[in-house]
Design an enzyme around this catalytic site. Structure first.
Site, PDB file in Angstrom:
ATOM      1  N   THR A  33       0.735  -1.624  -0.548  1.00  0.00           N
ATOM      2  CA  THR A  33      -0.118   0.036   0.498  1.00  0.00           C
ATOM      3  C   THR A  33       1.114   0.864   0.020  1.00  0.00           C
ATOM      4  OG1 THR A  33      -0.216  -0.401   2.281  1.00  0.00           O
ATOM      5  CG2 THR A  33      -1.473  -1.009   0.999  1.00  0.00           C
ATOM      6  N   GLY A  34       2.631   1.597  -0.263  1.00  0.00           N
ATOM      7  CA  GLY A  34       3.190   2.130   0.219  1.00  0.00           C
ATOM      8  C   GLY A  34       3.144   2.955  -1.809  1.00  0.00           C
ATOM      9  N   VAL A  36       5.876   3.145  -3.540  1.00  0.00           N
ATOM     10  CA  VAL A  36       6.720   2.307  -4.371  1.00  0.00           C
ATOM     11  C   VAL A  36       5.767   1.158  -4.562  1.00  0.00           C
ATOM     12  CG1 VAL A  36       8.764   0.896  -4.999  1.00  0.00           C
ATOM     13  CG2 VAL A  36       8.741   3.252  -4.074  1.00  0.00           C
ATOM     14  N   ARG A  61      -2.701  -2.278  10.030  1.00  0.00           N
ATOM     15  CA  ARG A  61      -3.407  -0.882   9.743  1.00  0.00           C
ATOM     16  C   ARG A  61      -4.231  -1.166   8.619  1.00  0.00           C
ATOM     17  NH1 ARG A  61      -0.062   1.856  10.595  1.00  0.00           N
ATOM     18  NH2 ARG A  61       0.493   2.649   8.423  1.00  0.00           N
ATOM     19  N   SER A  62      -3.443  -2.048   7.246  1.00  0.00           N
ATOM     20  CA  SER A  62      -3.215  -2.226   6.163  1.00  0.00           C
ATOM     21  C   SER A  62      -4.529  -3.468   5.341  1.00  0.00           C
ATOM     22  CB  SER A  62      -2.272  -1.954   5.297  1.00  0.00           C
ATOM     23  OG  SER A  62      -1.916  -0.217   5.261  1.00  0.00           O
ATOM     24  N   CYS A 151      17.280   4.763  -4.870  1.00  0.00           N
ATOM     25  CA  CYS A 151      17.050   5.738  -6.326  1.00  0.00           C
ATOM     26  C   CYS A 151      17.724   6.159  -7.259  1.00  0.00           C
ATOM     27  CB  CYS A 151      15.752   6.552  -5.796  1.00  0.00           C
ATOM     28  SG  CYS A 151      15.468   6.763  -4.508  1.00  0.00           S
ATOM     29  N   ARG A 269      17.549  18.793  -2.568  1.00  0.00           N
ATOM     30  CA  ARG A 269      16.529  17.501  -2.755  1.00  0.00           C
ATOM     31  C   ARG A 269      16.044  18.828  -3.496  1.00  0.00           C
ATOM     32  NH1 ARG A 269      14.724  13.385  -0.997  1.00  0.00           N
ATOM     33  NH2 ARG A 269      15.011  12.457   0.650  1.00  0.00           N
ATOM     34  N   HIS A 276      14.242  12.034 -10.428  1.00  0.00           N
ATOM     35  CA  HIS A 276      15.780  12.365  -9.906  1.00  0.00           C
ATOM     36  C   HIS A 276      16.397  12.948 -11.291  1.00  0.00           C
ATOM     37  CE1 HIS A 276      14.789  11.527  -5.941  1.00  0.00           C
ATOM     38  NE2 HIS A 276      15.654  10.578  -6.225  1.00  0.00           N
ATOM     39  N   ASN A 349      12.132   8.433 -10.213  1.00  0.00           N
ATOM     40  CA  ASN A 349      12.958   7.943  -8.836  1.00  0.00           C
ATOM     41  C   ASN A 349      11.524   6.423  -7.994  1.00  0.00           C
ATOM     42  OD1 ASN A 349      11.209  10.380  -8.504  1.00  0.00           O
ATOM     43  ND2 ASN A 349      11.514   9.324  -5.972  1.00  0.00           N
TER      44      ASN A 349
END
Length: 371
Positions: A33-34, A36, A61-62, A151, A269, A276, A349
């Site tokens: 669920t993230g 990536v 939680r997910s 990345c 950044r 990137h 990335n």
């Protein structure tokens, strides 16, 4: 849930033997669920259908949420030992401490782990793999784990690998311009929130005016990112270096098989959501020309050459977001060194910088490059 077939050999058991599983291998995605993880689900829907069951695993939680893969909604299950039953390949995109704990569990259940965290990248018994550069390294995995590079490394290493094979890389100096999304969902949300705070305001012309407008809404960044660049990524290391700068150094050496390669990196950044960019100074053992470099890069797998400054053609992160290749342009021979090149590379990335490379490694493990 599809049970393991009786007597079916695991990929961990057949590594290096040339044997293939008798059915389509089963895949687990840990951290589905993230940011990536969700990109990886989309990539799996686009590439060759080599997988049997695709099992989605995440925190309690997910668990119970549904995500779509290949047009089918699959329920997320909670991370546990049982979640790896019958799994052949497990792709991890979770924090280092979770990967360090659970990757060995997945291996003990017969899975080959492809890990996107930093937990195993420096382990000499864990290959660090970029399929276009050192795909054969995936065959030797004493711990049953293959690491996915960071990345920032992945944003340039396919280009450098192609040039190294032809000319022999002898020195590398890199400045990275890293997107907010590499700091996770919090990075993207922070940048968007800051952009809303400064939108329509006359800011950026007086000391500290952007910082005052943003206030405490810094998120994972040490300074405002909107209307700004921040010369820092990672954690503080010895002598003022950041962890991500040292990561570029060590990972470039490992992937290219050049343990003594001089590498210097500065990580910055920038207020870009995804993509990137890197300004690269690369010195080689042989004299190199722009025409020679163009010929190599135009034919290199996973690379797109976009280099016609007279026509305004060179890669930018906003133009390459959502694409798979590494884009390269602004290729110039150094003015004072016929063995050195200056070039500019861009890559998504979240795709090649994380999810796509993991998918490609998984395809290598089951004996299909996906080409």
């Amino acid at each position: 849930m599809i049970p393991a077939e009786a007597g079916r050999p695991s990929l961990a058991d057949t590594a290096g033997t040339g044997a293939r599983p008798v059915t389509k291998p089963h895949l687990a995605i840990v951290g589905a669920t993230g940011a990536v993880g969700r990109v990886l689900l989309g990539i799996l829907s686009e590439r060759a259908d080599i997988w049997g069951e695709i099992r989605l695993i995440d925190s309690s939680r997910s668990a119970g949420h549904g995500l779509t893969v290949r047009g089918e909604e699959i329920e997320v299950v909670e991370l546990s030992e049982d979640a790896f039953d019958g799994i052949d390949v497990a792709m991890f995109d979770v924090p280092d401490e979770i990967a360090a704990r659970w990757a060995p569990v997945a291996v003990s259940k017969g899975a080959v782990v492809v890990d996107n965290s930093g937990a195993f990248r420096g382990d000499p018994d864990v290959p660090l793999v970029v399929p276009e550069v050192n795909g054969c390294a995936a065959r030797i995995r004493p711990r049953g784990i293959i690491a996915n590079p960071h990345c920032t490394t992945l944003s340039m290493i396919v280009v450098l690998g192609a040039l190294h094979a032809a000319y022999g890389l002898s020195e590398l100096v890199v400045s990275s311009y890293q997107a907010a999304s590499s700091a996770g969902r919090a990075g993207t949300e922070t940048l968007r929130a800051q952009l809303a705070m400064v939108s329509g305001e006359e800011l950026g012309a007086a000391p500290g005016d952007v910082r005052r407008a943003v206030g405490d809404a810094l998120g994972p960044f040490p300074a405002p990112l909107a209307l700004n660049v921040v010369p820092w990524a990672g954690s503080l290391q010895e002598d003022g270096w950041s962890s991500e700068e040292l990561t570029i150094r060590e990972e470039s050496r490992k992937v290219l098989g050049l343990p003594e390669l001089p590498v210097t990196a500065t990580c910055v950044r920038v207020p870009v959501v995804t993509g990137h960019s890197m300004a690269v100074h690369a010195r080689f053992e042989k004299e190199i020309t722009v025409a020679g470099a163009h010929e190599i890069l135009a034919a290199a797998p996973g690379v797109v050459l976009c280099d016609d400054p007279a026509e305004g053609e060179y890669p930018t992160p906003s133009d390459v977001a959502g694409t798979d290749p590494t884009w390269v342009g602004r290729v110039r021979r150094s003015l004072d060194d016929p063995r050195a090149l200056e070039l500019f590379v861009c890559g998504d990335n979240l795709r090649k910088g994380a999810a796509l490379n993991a998918a490609q490694i998984g395809e290598l493990v089951v004996g299909d490059t996906g080409a």
